[in-house]
Motif scaffolding. Structure first.
Motif, PDB file in Angstrom:
ATOM      1  N   LEU A   5      57.651  28.807 -13.627  1.00  0.00           N
ATOM      2  CA  LEU A   5      58.375  27.534 -13.684  1.00  0.00           C
ATOM      3  C   LEU A   5      58.174  26.872 -15.042  1.00  0.00           C
ATOM      4  O   LEU A   5      59.115  26.315 -15.615  1.00  0.00           O
ATOM      5  N   GLY A   6      56.947  26.932 -15.554  1.00  0.00           N
ATOM      6  CA  GLY A   6      56.657  26.352 -16.867  1.00  0.00           C
ATOM      7  C   GLY A   6      57.461  27.009 -17.970  1.00  0.00           C
ATOM      8  O   GLY A   6      57.959  26.334 -18.885  1.00  0.00           O
ATOM      9  N   GLU A   7      57.614  28.334 -17.875  1.00  0.00           N
ATOM     10  CA  GLU A   7      58.401  29.057 -18.875  1.00  0.00           C
ATOM     11  C   GLU A   7      59.872  28.646 -18.830  1.00  0.00           C
ATOM     12  O   GLU A   7      60.507  28.451 -19.869  1.00  0.00           O
ATOM     13  N   VAL A   8      60.403  28.506 -17.610  1.00  0.00           N
ATOM     14  CA  VAL A   8      61.803  28.109 -17.467  1.00  0.00           C
ATOM     15  C   VAL A   8      62.007  26.679 -17.957  1.00  0.00           C
ATOM     16  O   VAL A   8      62.989  26.377 -18.648  1.00  0.00           O
ATOM     17  N   LYS A   9      61.072  25.796 -17.624  1.00  0.00           N
ATOM     18  CA  LYS A   9      61.159  24.403 -18.090  1.00  0.00           C
ATOM     19  C   LYS A   9      61.150  24.338 -19.621  1.00  0.00           C
ATOM     20  O   LYS A   9      61.927  23.594 -20.227  1.00  0.00           O
ATOM     21  N   LYS A  10      60.282  25.130 -20.225  1.00  0.00           N
ATOM     22  CA  LYS A  10      60.197  25.153 -21.690  1.00  0.00           C
ATOM     23  C   LYS A  10      61.509  25.625 -22.299  1.00  0.00           C
ATOM     24  O   LYS A  10      61.969  25.102 -23.319  1.00  0.00           O
ATOM     25  N   GLU A  11      62.146  26.590 -21.635  1.00  0.00           N
ATOM     26  CA  GLU A  11      63.417  27.121 -22.129  1.00  0.00           C
ATOM     27  C   GLU A  11      64.568  26.139 -21.942  1.00  0.00           C
ATOM     28  O   GLU A  11      65.394  25.952 -22.840  1.00  0.00           O
ATOM     29  N   LEU A  12      64.607  25.482 -20.778  1.00  0.00           N
ATOM     30  CA  LEU A  12      65.783  24.681 -20.434  1.00  0.00           C
ATOM     31  C   LEU A  12      65.695  23.227 -20.903  1.00  0.00           C
ATOM     32  O   LEU A  12      66.713  22.551 -20.973  1.00  0.00           O
ATOM     33  N   GLY A  13      64.477  22.735 -21.164  1.00  0.00           N
ATOM     34  CA  GLY A  13      64.377  21.441 -21.826  1.00  0.00           C
ATOM     35  C   GLY A  13      64.125  20.246 -20.948  1.00  0.00           C
ATOM     36  O   GLY A  13      63.672  20.358 -19.808  1.00  0.00           O
ATOM     37  N   GLU A  14      64.476  19.079 -21.473  1.00  0.00           N
ATOM     38  CA  GLU A  14      64.013  17.804 -20.937  1.00  0.00           C
ATOM     39  C   GLU A  14      64.664  17.396 -19.623  1.00  0.00           C
ATOM     40  O   GLU A  14      64.157  16.507 -18.936  1.00  0.00           O
ATOM     41  N   ASN A  15      65.760  18.021 -19.258  1.00  0.00           N
ATOM     42  CA  ASN A  15      66.437  17.657 -18.010  1.00  0.00           C
ATOM     43  C   ASN A  15      65.845  18.358 -16.791  1.00  0.00           C
ATOM     44  O   ASN A  15      66.459  18.366 -15.725  1.00  0.00           O
ATOM     45  N   VAL A  16      64.660  18.935 -16.937  1.00  0.00           N
ATOM     46  CA  VAL A  16      64.084  19.779 -15.893  1.00  0.00           C
ATOM     47  C   VAL A  16      62.705  19.280 -15.483  1.00  0.00           C
ATOM     48  O   VAL A  16      61.846  19.014 -16.330  1.00  0.00           O
ATOM     49  N   ASP A  17      62.514  19.139 -14.175  1.00  0.00           N
ATOM     50  CA  ASP A  17      61.189  18.938 -13.593  1.00  0.00           C
ATOM     51  C   ASP A  17      60.895  20.124 -12.690  1.00  0.00           C
ATOM     52  O   ASP A  17      61.820  20.766 -12.167  1.00  0.00           O
ATOM     53  N   VAL A  18      59.613  20.415 -12.493  1.00  0.00           N
ATOM     54  CA  VAL A  18      59.247  21.578 -11.677  1.00  0.00           C
ATOM     55  C   VAL A  18      58.156  21.193 -10.680  1.00  0.00           C
ATOM     56  O   VAL A  18      57.341  20.318 -10.937  1.00  0.00           O
ATOM     57  N   ILE A  19      58.180  21.858  -9.529  1.00  0.00           N
ATOM     58  CA  ILE A  19      57.129  21.726  -8.525  1.00  0.00           C
ATOM     59  C   ILE A  19      56.829  23.120  -7.987  1.00  0.00           C
ATOM     60  O   ILE A  19      57.750  23.842  -7.591  1.00  0.00           O
ATOM     61  N   LYS A  20      55.561  23.506  -7.993  1.00  0.00           N
ATOM     62  CA  LYS A  20      55.155  24.763  -7.354  1.00  0.00           C
ATOM     63  C   LYS A  20      55.446  24.623  -5.862  1.00  0.00           C
ATOM     64  O   LYS A  20      55.041  23.652  -5.229  1.00  0.00           O
TER      65      LYS A  20
END
Length: 265
Positions: free
Chosen positions: A38-53
């Motif tokens: 999830l962290g890798e995808v967030k880093k790729e997709l940018g500021e419009n993304v939040d993640v939760i395990k």
């Protein structure tokens, strides 16, 4: 203000491609079992993304998602790709993830969907090809019954059967809940992909090229599906162009299901 889309299974093939597609125009909450991915995808997709395990079988994780959605004042779409195949789990786990978890997540999110919101559940062409008797259909249509697992596991002979039945349950729940979500001026649908060229299927193509080639040969469109096929369908279904479409399952399989049905009969 950007719409909020929740995407489960967001680091896998279809979920990831859909997340990538919508990341510029919507705010995304991405859910998956691996926080590192999830962290890798967030880093790729940018500021419009939040993640939760997110483990869909864990009620505490579902509660975390609800707390997030509450803090945002609701959500606009659930694009639900999380699931487990017959090769990755035992029958009980398949039912818990694919069917029980799906129903629990839908129930938890129901109060928070915005008007004109959309739910898209992911079933499978297998749901249409796995033989199902009326008593099984009744069971998978009520996965939150306290005796669901006790009743269905003795009837389940293989994980392939569990997968097909669990995905048939997703289709049935989607149909059952059309009026319920309609009361919120929201739509609910399911999609049933055939073989889609995800990393998992690409691996299978290397290991079992003969089987994949046979599948392509009998598929009317003479190819397997591409992630872009799924993205294009989802893009249409959540748009205003599909505003009168709800309560159905849509096969996206290149016509393979109808061919296989003829072989079965």
């Amino acid at each position: 203000m950007k719409k909020l889309f929740i995407i489960t299974g967001a680091t896998g093939g279809m979920g990831y491609e859909v997340a990538k597609h919508f990341s510029k125009d919507a705010h995304l909450l991405l859910l998956d079992i691996s926080l590192d991915k999830l962290g890798e995808v967030k880093k790729e997709l940018g500021e419009n993304v939040d993640v939760i395990k997110f483990d869909i079988t864990n009620q505490e994780n579902i509660n975390q998602v609800i707390s997030y959605v509450e803090s945002k004042g609701g959500f606009d779409a659930l694009l639900h790709f999380a699931g487990v195949s017959e090769s990755l789990g035992n029958s009980e786990l398949i039912y818990k993830i694919n069917l029980i978890g799906t129903k629990q997540l839908l129930d938890a999110l129901y109060p928070y969907i915005h008007s004109n919101g959309v739910i898209i559940n992911t079933s499978s062409m297998t749901a249409h090809l796995t033989p199902v008797k009326p008593e099984i259909l009744e069971l998978v249509s009520n996965p939150l019954d306290p005796n669901f697992l006790t009743n269905i596991l003795p009837l389940t002979q293989t994980t392939t059967q569990a997968y097909g039945w669990s995905k048939r349950g997703v289709v049935e729940i989607t149909k059952q809940e059309v009026s319920k979500w309609g009361e919120k001026h929201a739509r609910i649908l399911s999609i049933s992909p055939g073989a889609i060229k995800t990393p998992m299927v690409e691996l299978e193509m290397k290991k079992n090229s003969d089987a994949i080639n046979q599948l392509i040969a009998v598929t009317p469109m003479k190819r397997i599906g591409l992630p872009s096929d799924i993205v294009n369908l989802v893009d249409f279904l959540i748009s205003d162009k599909a505003s009168f479409i709800t309560g159905i399952d849509i096969l996206i399989d290149g016509g393979a299901t109808e061919v296989f049905k003829k072989y079965q009969s």
